[in-house]
Design an enzyme around this catalytic site. Structure first.
Site, short mmCIF file in Angstrom:
data_model
loop_
_atom_site.label_atom_id
_atom_site.label_comp_id
_atom_site.label_asym_id
_atom_site.label_seq_id
_atom_site.Cartn_x
_atom_site.Cartn_y
_atom_site.Cartn_z
N ASP A 1 0.61 -0.91 -0.21
CA ASP A 1 -0.50 -0.11 0.39
C ASP A 1 0.94 0.82 0.26
O ASP A 1 2.04 1.49 0.53
CB ASP A 1 -1.01 -0.13 1.43
CG ASP A 1 -2.37 1.00 1.47
OD1 ASP A 1 -2.12 1.56 0.00
OD2 ASP A 1 -2.16 1.72 2.07
N ARG B 1 -2.58 15.19 -3.66
CA ARG B 1 -4.09 14.29 -3.76
C ARG B 1 -4.98 15.08 -3.81
O ARG B 1 -4.71 16.09 -3.29
CB ARG B 1 -3.92 13.02 -1.93
CG ARG B 1 -2.83 12.56 -1.85
CD ARG B 1 -2.95 12.05 -0.39
NE ARG B 1 -3.92 11.31 0.05
CZ ARG B 1 -4.60 9.87 -0.14
NH1 ARG B 1 -3.36 9.24 -0.21
NH2 ARG B 1 -5.39 9.61 0.90
N GLU C 1 -9.24 13.96 5.80
CA GLU C 1 -10.24 14.25 6.59
C GLU C 1 -9.94 15.47 7.43
O GLU C 1 -10.66 16.81 7.72
CB GLU C 1 -11.60 13.61 7.06
CG GLU C 1 -12.97 13.16 6.06
CD GLU C 1 -13.27 12.58 6.96
OE1 GLU C 1 -13.72 12.18 8.22
OE2 GLU C 1 -15.20 12.47 6.07
N ASP D 1 -4.34 7.39 -5.64
CA ASP D 1 -4.71 8.83 -6.24
C ASP D 1 -4.48 8.22 -7.85
O ASP D 1 -4.70 7.16 -8.22
CB ASP D 1 -2.79 8.94 -5.89
CG ASP D 1 -2.74 9.13 -4.70
OD1 ASP D 1 -3.73 9.37 -3.92
OD2 ASP D 1 -1.62 8.79 -4.93
#
Length: 776
Positions: free
Chosen positions: A414, A618, A516, A700
């Site tokens: 990842d 991002r 977030e 992405d």
């Protein structure tokens, strides 16, 4: 012993056919009817009774052990054995015993771990009071009280907590490896239960109908029947076994799944006998040696038969054949000379098989096991694998797979949190067709960034955080009350699932994802401060045109959750009678749901998004939509019906979300940075030099992924070409893979491949089972 065997037994066929689960609170007799698993867990491979037969079965999968067992049987037969059976049984028993001792020790440690877990204690509601009870004695339908920093004993439905709005925070590192805290929230209907309100808990009569036990950690579907109401349950109300309660003084939970039925245990699987490449190679070599041995023995047996036929029969006076052999002088000389020679050669075949047994190296397995044990100690003692900041050393958790570390061919990794620090920072944004984030003065003129470039001072905002920002033009637009900027940051402060709390006079955010937290933190620094939320409201502080801070309370009507399919999340809020849908997500999904009125703005924003992606940032797109009340009410009813469904709830909710997330108006886009961890480029370069193929998974955009690939040295300038697989249909993907493979055969240097999620999914579904097969 019988109690242990009963608890460790697997479910029978009728249990495995469970399609849904019903759980009743404070009603053990009703729950016992279903014969649900208790909370006892068993991760070991063996019991006292099964150890000997099961371990011997595993050991005799090694060819040498099987060979020597056959040899031992032959040596018991006196007519063919010239050696005592002791010469074979001693080394065989020694090898089996040493391996069995190692396996027994490994499994003993598993038993110790199981006993430690099973004997932990929790406070369980029994007979109208909370009693300390061992985890193994907890059953489905029990109500448990937990305190801060305690492990969750079973999969629980959260009933009430000590925190405002019945929130609780959990750490799920044992489940998914993520260290950031996640938020769970009890239903409003059960949140009224107080800390010491034992009588109300004892009177609680509710029925939970939910999905059958499964291993999906991120999804839960169920309903709660309470006071003649049917309430939807989701993963937001579930505490899974293995989680740790954090920053929450206390909470109550109803046991839904226990023991082997919990999602943690469903994902752990049974301990299996693992065979390494070395084991397989040894088996192959032993088979080759045995074949060679059989050929030599066969040649000797044939030679013996020929000699006995031509010459041996004449020597029977001195060396008579056995009495059961045809044509022997010890009998009646019945039978032909050829028949007697054939029997003698057959007996000689087995005799030579015994004499040549030293060709098969049974001690080789012992040597390999000994080397594995030493290697595991070397791994534990390796000073270069010690990580000083966290005082963590390498630890070999098994002695059976050490050599596999040197035979790795592919690495699948990842990106976020593995290659990167998982610390997001708000870097740039596009609002109303204008890009912000590059160093600029108050007039918007670009300035050179160096060590002396002044940062914007956010100290006038008492809730400011550590945001580093050089673009004065965006600050000016906000101070002048630019409508686009106001909409942009209001959306960031409202459209999220972040929880806020005040500690020592400071506003602290708890977010389920660092993305977030970075976006809400950026809005906070620019004067749009998310203050608190309840199940039905969201409160923010906003700086108006006159510099005054005003509190705004929005009614939270619905949250349209983010998932990997939707790639976006939305909230529906209401203020002053005005209902709005606020949406943020991947630009590809948001852009497809915009109205035609946003076409011009989309063109400008897409240019900015491509620029951000090429810088390795991002990106997310932001959009909104005003809703007619009648349209919302009709949609709300469809949403409720989908939310209480027990079959395909996720797909039904997805379909309902699609109905309202259309014809939206674009506001802008965000760009955040997630820096690589120290040493990642060098580590990837060293792995690549070792001939290991590395694949990195990221959500992405293609441009961002390729940029990150170069910065992490996954891609290098020496590579001849980057092959991009991005077909939308199965045929397109297959053709692109075929063309890429043909071109790769002609290349002399290294190359790389980039494939998007849809292309990989299409290929796996139709042609292959694993990513490795696609690559090969």
């Amino acid at each position: 012993m019988s109690r242990l065997l009963k608890r460790c037994r697997r479910r029978d066929s009728t249990d495995s056919e469970e399609t849904e689960r019903k759980v009743y609170s404070n009603d053990p007799p009703s729950n016992q009817v279903f014969n649900y698993a208790n909370n006892y867990i068993c991760t070991s491979k063996y019991t006292i009774l099964s150890f000997l037969p099961l371990n011997l079965f595993e050991q005799f999968q090694r060819i040498a052990n099987t060979y020597f067992l056959i040899l031992l049987i032959l040596q018991v037969i006196p007519w063919i054995s010239s050696l005592t059976w002791v010469t074979t049984v001693v080394p065989l028993v020694l090898v089996l015993a040493l391996t069995a001792l190692k396996d027994a020790y490994d499994d003993y440690q598993r038993h110790q771990s199981d006993n430690e877990v099973n004997n932990k204690e929790s406070m369980v509601l029994r007979d109208g009071e909370f009693q300390s009870e061992r985890w193994q004695n907890v059953i489905v339908g029990d109500i448990i009280r937990m305190k801060d920093d305690e492990f969750v004993a079973a999969d629980l439905l959260l009933l009430a907590t000590s925190e405002p709005n019945s929130l609780c925070y959990i750490e799920t590192a044992e489940l998914d490896g993520e260290t950031n805290l996640k938020v769970r929230q009890a239903l409003t209907e059960t949140a009224v239960i107080g800390e010491d309100d034992v009588p109300q808990l004892s009177r609680l009569q509710c029925e939970v109908i939910c999905e059958a036990p499964n291993n999906v950690l991120s999804k839960f579907e169920g309903t709660l029947k309470l006071n003649n109401d049917t309430l939807p349950l989701s993963n937001d109300q579930i505490l899974l076994r293995g989680c740790v309660l954090r920053n929450t003084k206390w909470c109550y939970g109803l046991v839904i799944f226990a023991g082997q039925d919990t999602k943690l245990m469903k994902n752990s699987g049974q301990a299996k006998f693992k065979r390494t490449q070395t084991d397989r190679l040894l088996n192959t070599l032993i088979i080759g040696i045995v074949v060679f041995l059989l050929l030599i023995t066969l040649a000797c047996a044939i030679a013996c038969g020929v000699w006995e036929t031509l010459t041996g029969d004449d020597f029977q006076v001195y060396l008579p054949w056995e009495s059961f052999v045809p044509h022997t002088i010890l009998g009646t000389k019945a039978g032909s000379k050829a028949a007697g020679s054939t029997v003698i050669s057959l007996l000689t075949f087995f005799s030579y098989l015994i004499l040549f047994n030293t060709l098969v190296p049974i001690s080789l397995y012992v040597s390999v096991e000994f080397l594995r044990q030493i290697q595991s100690l070397w791994i534990n003692w390796d000073a270069k694998m010690y990580y000083e900041p966290k005082d963590t050393a390498a630890k070999a958790r098994t002695t059976a797979l050490n050599e596999e570390l040197g035979q790795i061919e592919y690495i699948f990794s990842d990106k976020t949190g593995t290659l990167t620090q998982n610390i997001m920072t708000f870097n740039k944004c596009s609002i109303g067709g204008r890009s912000f984030g590059d160093p600029a003065d108050w007039e918007g003129n670009p300035i050179q960034l160096d060590d002396n470039t002044p940062k914007h001072d956010f100290s006038k905002n008492k809730w400011c955080d550590k945001l580093v920002w050089y673009d004065k033009m965006l600050v000016r637009c906000i101070e002048e009350g630019d409508d686009s900027c106001m909409q942009f940051f209001k959306l960031l402060s409202l459209c999220h699932t972040v929880m806020a709390e005040t500690k020592n006079g400071k506003l602290v955010y708890q977010a389920q994802s660092p993305d977030e937290e970075a976006l809400v933190g950026a809005a906070r620094n620019f004067g749009f401060v998310f203050k608190s939320r309840s199940p039905s409201t969201v409160t923010i502080d906003v700086v108006d045109k006159d510099g005054e801070i005003k509190e705004e309370v929005y009614k939270l009507l619905c949250i349209l959750d983010f998932n990997n399919v939707r790639k976006r999340m939305s909230v529906i809020v209401e203020k002053d009678g005005k209902i709005q849908l606020l949406c943020k997500g991947a630009d590809t999904t948001v852009n497809a749901r915009l109205s035609k009125d946003s076409a011009d703005l989309l063109t400008k924003t897409s240019v900015h998004l491509n620029e951000y992606a090429n810088e390795g940032l991002r990106t997310l797109a932001l959009a909104h939509k005003e809703l007619n009340r009648q349209v919302y009410e009709e949609w709300k009813e469809k949403h409720y019906q989908a939310s209480i469904s027990l079959t395909d709830r996720e797909q039904k909710l997805h379909d309902v979300y699609e109905l309202i997330e259309v014809e939206m108006t674009l506001i802008g886009a965000t760009a955040i940075e997630d820096k690589l961890q120290d040493g990642v480029p060098d580590a990837i370069a060293n792995l690549a030099n070792a001939g290991i193929k590395i694949w990195v998974l990221t959500g992405d955009k293609q441009e961002t992924a390729i940029n990150i690939g170069y910065s992490s040295k996954l891609l290098t300038s020496e590579m001849e070409e980057v092959f991009v697989i991005s077909g939308e249909t199965h045929e397109d993907v297959k053709q692109q893979l075929t063309d890429a493979r043909d071109q790769m055969k002609e290349l002399t240097k290294q190359f790389s491949m980039h494939t998007d999620g849809a292309a990989m999914e299409s290929t796996l579904i139709f042609d292959y089972e694993t990513p490795v097969q696609v690559i090969q």
